[in-house]
Enzyme design. Structure first.
Site, PDB file in Angstrom:
ATOM      1  N   GLN A  61      10.990   6.923   4.541  1.00 36.90           N
ATOM      2  CA  GLN A  61       9.790   6.332   4.168  1.00 36.90           C
ATOM      3  C   GLN A  61       9.970   4.780   3.617  1.00 36.90           C
ATOM      4  O   GLN A  61      10.397   4.692   2.527  1.00 36.90           O
ATOM      5  CB  GLN A  61       9.029   7.125   2.907  1.00 36.90           C
ATOM      6  N   TYR A  95      -0.221   1.277  -2.609  1.00 34.65           N
ATOM      7  CA  TYR A  95       0.816   0.186  -2.494  1.00 34.65           C
ATOM      8  C   TYR A  95       0.672  -0.925  -1.544  1.00 34.65           C
ATOM      9  O   TYR A  95      -0.702  -0.880  -0.981  1.00 34.65           O
ATOM     10  CB  TYR A  95       2.139   1.023  -2.193  1.00 34.65           C
ATOM     11  N   GLY A 136       4.566  19.082  -0.566  1.00 31.68           N
ATOM     12  CA  GLY A 136       5.132  18.208  -1.646  1.00 31.68           C
ATOM     13  C   GLY A 136       5.792  18.764  -2.573  1.00 31.68           C
ATOM     14  O   GLY A 136       6.878  19.674  -2.676  1.00 31.68           O
TER      15      GLY A 136
HETATM   16  C1  PHB Z   1       4.695   8.120  -7.957  1.00 34.95           C
HETATM   17  O1  PHB Z   1       5.879   7.673  -7.990  1.00 34.95           O
HETATM   18  O2  PHB Z   1       4.175   8.763  -8.676  1.00 34.95           O
HETATM   19  C2  PHB Z   1       4.331   7.998  -6.501  1.00 34.95           C
HETATM   20  C3  PHB Z   1       4.994   7.262  -5.575  1.00 34.95           C
HETATM   21  C4  PHB Z   1       4.566   7.110  -4.156  1.00 34.95           C
HETATM   22  C5  PHB Z   1       3.484   7.846  -3.931  1.00 34.95           C
HETATM   23  C6  PHB Z   1       2.558   8.633  -4.857  1.00 34.95           C
HETATM   24  C7  PHB Z   1       3.020   8.735  -6.135  1.00 34.95           C
HETATM   25  O3  PHB Z   1       2.874   7.598  -2.583  1.00 34.95           O
END
Ligand code: PHB
Length: 376
Positions: A100, A183, A328
């Protein structure tokens, strides 16, 4: 009729079942952000535990000051070698693994050692900070900062190209573009964080351009083995638009992405753990993302993730609503999740939330590689 335990052709590979593992930030890389032995053990445990398809944790395409100082990167040779050892271990099983690709955009912090070492500002589409956030490892635990507007987004697109080249060198089966959770790609898509007046902002087409252009570049490197993750309902990292605008934006982005020949598109459903509460209110635009966008995806495999039970996953896959489900948190607590589901065994390890992101004062294996497996 497909079930969770039927194989699936995905791009140029076949995955052995429909139970995947979503990207999970675990923050156990070396302080140099290099993937290491304990990460190899963690991923291998889950491959041995029957996971059909692993998406690596978010992997930084460039040096950044993330909220999680030990998130791994993939911009230098040591990192590529570290990932290669992990990918090779996973490939000793039938499991396939994507990398990813991640850029945090405005969710960086300029005081984080990695960001200081990078010698560049915290970049985002527009100079608008997210609300909330907490950089726990920095003195005073500061929140998000106002980022510097990216002058030429094509320079960032090239970072993703290099990330994909490096992921290929490490032997990954493909790449998933992290277009979710507030992001960088999401920041371009969302009109609350993108106020640009050039070709990268304003209209739905312009806000979509950055993510779509990156996907095209990734395809140049990885061909059919490119995918994208989106979280249209927002929430995390202070993201989200009114419902009508959300539908318009993502209908366009998803239908354009669907024409590119991607291996899959994954949509994140509502995950309470990732919601942001701002001024006492949930930041998420609450709606059913799977049924809203299912009809838009015509040429691409469709995955979903977010709070699925195995029974619900089976129902969604056998009805053809989704092609696979990425779990997850259940994978955090059950290294043998898929084998347990297949054997009808209980999912009775409790996830230890405190250790999700690791802690510099505790051994990395705690809450990481020490969850018991029931199956062999
Ligand atoms: C997190 O580090 O909390 C985190 C990182 C990436 C994501 C969601 C949460 O897509």
């Amino acid at each position: 009729m497909p079930t969770l335990f039927t194989p699936l052709k995905l791009g140029s590979v076949t995955i052995p079942n429909r139970i995947g593992m979503s990207a999970l930030t675990r923050n156990r890389a070396d302080v140099s952000t290099t993937p290491n032995e304990i990460m190899k053990e963690y991923y291998l445990q889950r491959a041995v535990g029957g996971c059909g398809f692993i998406v690596s944790e978010g992997t930084l395409v460039t040096r950044q000051g993330s909220e999680w100082p030990q998130a791994p990167g993939i911009w230098n040779k040591d990192q590529i070698a570290g990932w290669k050892a992990i990918v090779d271990a996973v490939h000793s099983t039938d499991t396939k693994i994507y990398c990813q690709l991640w850029h945090l955009g405005r969710a960086n912090h300029p005081d984080a050692p990695e960001q200081i070492a990078a010698g560049v500002p915290v970049y985002a589409p527009s100079a608008i900070s997210a609300r909330g956030g907490k950089f726990r490892f920095l003195p005073g635990k500061p929140g998000y900062v106002t980022p510097t507007e990216i002058e030429d987004p094509t320079t960032l697109i090239e970072l993703f190209r290099q990330g994909a080249i490096n992921a290929k060198e490490a032997g990954f089966d493909g790449v998933e573009l992290h277009g979710a959770n507030g992001y960088l790609i999401h920041e371009f898509l969302d009109s609350t964080s993108n106020k640009r007046t050039d070709q990268w902002g304003g209209s739905v087409e312009n806000r979509s351009r950055f993510g779509l252009e990156i996907l095209k570049v990734l395809i140049e490197v990885f061909g059919a083995d490119v995918s994208v993750k989106l979280s249209p309902a927002g929430g995390y990292n202070d993201m989200g638009m009114p419902l009508e605008e959300t539908l318009e934006t993502y209908n366009y982005f998803i239908s354009e992405a669907d024409k590119l020949g991607l291996s899959y598109i994954v949509l994140a459903r509502y995950i309470p753990f990732l919601d942001f509460v701002i001024d006492g209110k949930s930041r998420t635009t609450h709606f059913d993302v799977v049924s809203a966008f299912r009809p838009v995806i015509k040429n691409t495999k469709f995955f979903a993730n977010g709070s699925f039970t195995p029974a619900e996953a089976e129902e969604f896959v056998s009805a053809g609503t989704v092609d696979a489900v990425l779990f997850g948190i259940p994978w955090i607590a059950h290294p043998d999740l898929a084998k347990r589901i297949q054997a009808g065994q209980p999912l009775d390890n409790s996830p230890d939330v405190k250790s999700f992101y690791g802690h510099p004062d505790t051994p990395p294996q705690l809450g990481y590689t020490d969850y018991p497996a029931l199956t062999s």
